[in-house]
Design an enzyme around this catalytic site. Structure first.
Site, PDB file in Angstrom:
ATOM      1  N   LYS A  95       0.863  -1.190   0.000  1.00 56.01           N
ATOM      2  CA  LYS A  95       0.000   0.000   0.000  1.00 56.01           C
ATOM      3  C   LYS A  95       0.892   1.230   0.000  1.00 56.01           C
ATOM      4  CE  LYS A  95      -2.463   1.365   3.826  1.00 56.01           C
ATOM      5  NZ  LYS A  95      -1.830   2.685   4.128  1.00 56.01           N
ATOM      6  N   GLU A 133      -8.977   7.732   3.786  1.00 59.81           N
ATOM      7  CA  GLU A 133      -8.922   8.010   5.227  1.00 59.81           C
ATOM      8  C   GLU A 133      -9.294   9.468   5.531  1.00 59.81           C
ATOM      9  OE1 GLU A 133      -5.254   6.878   7.162  1.00 59.81           O
ATOM     10  OE2 GLU A 133      -5.909   7.724   9.082  1.00 59.81           O
TER      11      GLU A 133
END
Ligand code: KIV
Length: 263
Positions: free
Chosen positions: A112, A181
């Protein structure tokens, strides 16, 4: 968990089922979470809750490889993502070199990386060279120092457009999913609608394709602070402290060990 997911089944889950992602940093917890998590993320958040640092910036590739190996050992049938730490993907060549090291030294299924359109070239280079990539847009913990704190994104029209552009760029570059996020819920929902790959939220509301939480937050083990988006499913810190106190009291009074604990 029944069958180990693949990037193909993860992509296909969009619109079919909501994805459950949880972090883990060691074999013990990886095994525990694997029964109910679709994806285990070895997040660089381990630098805070595991290594006791104040942010994720000083996490190293060596540290991430160590913890990813432990997680893969504990949950061999889970899809595991290893976070690329700060400074390990500043250009496409170093990103590929470092991601290859992760793939060769662990059995992680993917890496990621944080960043949007500005990282599309890096994502494409990794994907073109056999590395599965999960994107991470919105609030970027690795930018905490350069942004002067953890900033919720999507508050203005310009930020909303930027987030959609980021997600589309990461998707076009070949990522199989995106973590979003710290983004206003309605904006995260618009981002999820804009792309065909799953968008997994953390502090991004309910209308995305799945959720991720840091295990030590959701189990109430991390006491330093609790972000607004965390739900504590267990009062882990109190339970652990109570158990340790009971043990300490029993040691001091010779109530432990008893006959059944003695050879
Ligand atoms: O490092 C981490 O745990 C993460 C999650 C917050 C998504 O990136």
């Amino acid at each position: 968990m029944s069958k180990k997911l693949t990037i193909t089944s993860i992509k296909k889950s969009k619109g079919e089922k909501l994805l459950v992602m949880i972090t883990a940093y060691d074999a013990l917890f990886a095994k525990l979470v694997s029964e109910n998590a679709d994806i285990i993320l070895v997040g660089d958040s381990l630098n805070m809750s595991f290594a006791g640092k104040s942010d994720t910036i000083s996490a190293t590739l060596e540290q991430m490889i160590y913890h990813t190996n432990a997680v893969c050992n504990g949950a061999p049938d889970s899809f595991v993502i290893c976070d690329m730490p700060f400074g390990t993907y500043i250009d496409k060549e170093s990103a590929l070199k470092n991601a290859i090291e992760v793939f060769q030294k662990t059995s992680a299924d993917s890496v990621k990386i944080e960043g949007g359109a500005d990282k599309a070239e890096v994502v494409k280079y990794l994907c073109d060279n056999g590395i599965a990539v999960c994107g991470h847009i919105g609030l970027l913990p690795q930018s905490v120092r350069s942004e002067g704190g953890y900033k919720v994104k999507g508050k203005t029209n310009a930020e909303q457009l930027q987030l959609i552009e980021d997600a589309e760029a990461i998707e076009a570059a070949g990522a199989f999913c995106i973590v979003i996020e710290g983004v206003k819920a309605e904006v995260a929902a618009a981002v999820a609608t804009a792309v065909k790959i799953p968008v997994i939220g953390i502090g991004a509301g309910a209308n995305v394709d799945g959720q991720v939480l840091v295990f030590s937050d959701m189990l109430g083990l991390f006491e330093a602070f609790t972000p607004k988006f965390v739900k504590k499913y267990l009062d882990g810190a109190s339970l652990v402290k109570d158990a340790i106190k009971e043990y300490a009291d029993e040691v001091k009074t010779r109530a432990f060990p008893k006959e059944e604990h003695t050879y």
